[in-house]
Design an enzyme around this catalytic site. Structure first.
Site, PDB file in Angstrom:
ATOM      1  N   ARG A   1       0.859  -1.173   0.000  1.00  0.00           N
ATOM      2  CA  ARG A   1       0.000   0.000   0.000  1.00  0.00           C
ATOM      3  C   ARG A   1       0.902   1.232   0.000  1.00  0.00           C
ATOM      4  O   ARG A   1       2.046   1.181   0.474  1.00  0.00           O
ATOM      5  CB  ARG A   1      -0.903   0.019   1.230  1.00  0.00           C
TER       6      ARG A   1
ATOM      7  N   HIS B   1      -2.367   2.082  -5.803  1.00  0.00           N
ATOM      8  CA  HIS B   1      -3.145   0.880  -5.514  1.00  0.00           C
ATOM      9  C   HIS B   1      -3.342   0.029  -6.768  1.00  0.00           C
ATOM     10  O   HIS B   1      -3.566  -1.176  -6.664  1.00  0.00           O
ATOM     11  CB  HIS B   1      -4.496   1.260  -4.899  1.00  0.00           C
TER      12      HIS B   1
ATOM     13  N   ARG C   1      -0.625  -2.367  -6.707  1.00  0.00           N
ATOM     14  CA  ARG C   1      -0.916  -3.433  -5.732  1.00  0.00           C
ATOM     15  C   ARG C   1      -1.881  -4.447  -6.338  1.00  0.00           C
ATOM     16  O   ARG C   1      -1.696  -5.659  -6.200  1.00  0.00           O
ATOM     17  CB  ARG C   1      -1.500  -2.808  -4.464  1.00  0.00           C
TER      18      ARG C   1
ATOM     19  N   HIS D   1      -4.217  -9.364   3.816  1.00  0.00           N
ATOM     20  CA  HIS D   1      -5.673  -9.353   3.998  1.00  0.00           C
ATOM     21  C   HIS D   1      -6.050 -10.212   5.200  1.00  0.00           C
ATOM     22  O   HIS D   1      -5.572 -11.343   5.329  1.00  0.00           O
ATOM     23  CB  HIS D   1      -6.380  -9.900   2.759  1.00  0.00           C
TER      24      HIS D   1
ATOM     25  N   TYR E   1      -9.682 -11.099  -6.697  1.00  0.00           N
ATOM     26  CA  TYR E   1      -8.654 -11.229  -7.725  1.00  0.00           C
ATOM     27  C   TYR E   1      -8.848 -12.484  -8.557  1.00  0.00           C
ATOM     28  O   TYR E   1      -8.287 -12.585  -9.653  1.00  0.00           O
ATOM     29  CB  TYR E   1      -7.269 -11.216  -7.083  1.00  0.00           C
TER      30      TYR E   1
END
Length: 322
Positions: free
Chosen positions: A152, A261, A264, A287, A296
């Protein structure tokens, strides 16, 4: 008013929100449009507005959804209807609000935007000839860490040059790993790839050439200890990273505006495409729940679907012969 209705109840309600609640003219106009739709649906069903039940509202909501209305738009319509029936209740014309427990369908979770592999490589391999060597070394290292480690932007800017008791994060180039403090103050270790390590070594070699760094160290030693600093010698801000990355994406010739992001997302998507290891991606991203990472898999499926469409002989219908 641009839109009107023949229903006396609706007209009376619109007068109420206009005069007593003093709603903006545009809001009253939107109320009139939504209530016109309500009156027309009730009339088509052979109902007076005071005879509408929850089952009718649910059916009409489903019709709106099937007609292509977005969840947010349906929610606004239902809010208008709910307020109207609340007013009817206050007037003593109905005993229960038929819209009270009806809610719009949840909006589909949008897919995160990620670069294609070749676009990410194109960005990472950019050599900006217009930038000075100091800035170029720094920004290349930033791209490599964001894309290579899935950090991040706050985790990136929180990195210090070396580990200490006060450092939020740091990079151990000997071990080829970065320690970062993520959401919920949870620390995680992520591997640093060869390209990212190479870019970091190049940046560290020139970092202390910043003329303002000695003064910055006296003013705020903690900020001056940052791995990534600006021309003031102080820790680089997240906003500065956003600006630099956006400009770098443009110079790389990418059509999509690039932000931290997105790199990421690209990291997660490309690792998943190569490994299919969802648990590993969850750990790398930090996460707490696997459900957050599962989005994803939809990106991965899109990638597979495009590959299928492009390569499989049965994917496309043959052109009709005359």
């Amino acid at each position: 008013m641009a839109t009107s209705t023949e229903s006396p109840l609706v007209e009376k309600y619109l007068e109420y929100v206009r005069v007593e609640r003093r709603l903006a003219a545009r809001t009253v106009e939107l109320y009139a449009i939504h209530l016109q739709g309500l009156a027309e649906r009730a009339q088509a069903a052979g109902l007076a507005l005071t005879q509408v039940h929850t089952a009718h509202v649910r059916r009409w909501m489903a019709q709106l959804h099937s007609a292509g209305h977005e969840s947010r738009g349906i929610a606004l319509i239902l809010s208008c209807w709910r307020s109207f029936y609340r007013w009817l209740g206050h007037e003593g014309l109905i005993t229960s609000n038929p819209v009270q427990d009806v809610h719009a369908p949840k909006a589909g979770r949008p897919l995160p935007k990620a670069l294609a592999v070749d676009e990410a490589v194109q960005l990472a391999e950019l050599h900006d000839e217009d930038a000075d060597p100091w800035t170029e070394a720094r920004d290349r290292a930033i791209v490599e860490l964001l894309y290579g480690c899935g950090l991040r932007v706050g985790e990136l800017t929180g990195l210090d040059l070396r580990a200490s008791g006060t450092a939020l994060g740091w990079v151990d180039l000997d071990a080829r790993e970065a320690s970062v403090l993520g959401k919920g103050s949870k620390r995680r270790i992520v591997p640093v790839g060869a390209k990212a390590a190479e870019a970091l070594l190049a940046w560290i070699a020139v970092r202390d050439e910043c003329p303002a760094l000695p003064v910055a160290r006296l003013r705020d030693p903690a900020a001056a200890a940052a791995l990534f600093i600006g021309r003031t010698g102080m820790r680089l801000s997240s906003q500065a990273v956003w600006r630099q990355l956006r400009g770098r994406g443009l110079k790389a010739g990418l059509a999509t505006p690039v932000h931290p992001h997105m790199l990421r997302h690209s990291f997660a998507s490309h690792v998943l495409q190569s490994s299919s290891d969802l648990r590993a991606v969850q750990e790398l991203l930090g996460h707490a729940n696997i459900s957050t990472t599962q989005i994803y898999t939809r990106l991965d499926f899109q990638h597979l679907a495009k590959a299928y469409d492009a390569a499989h002989p049965r994917a496309k219908a043959k052109a009709k012969t005359k």
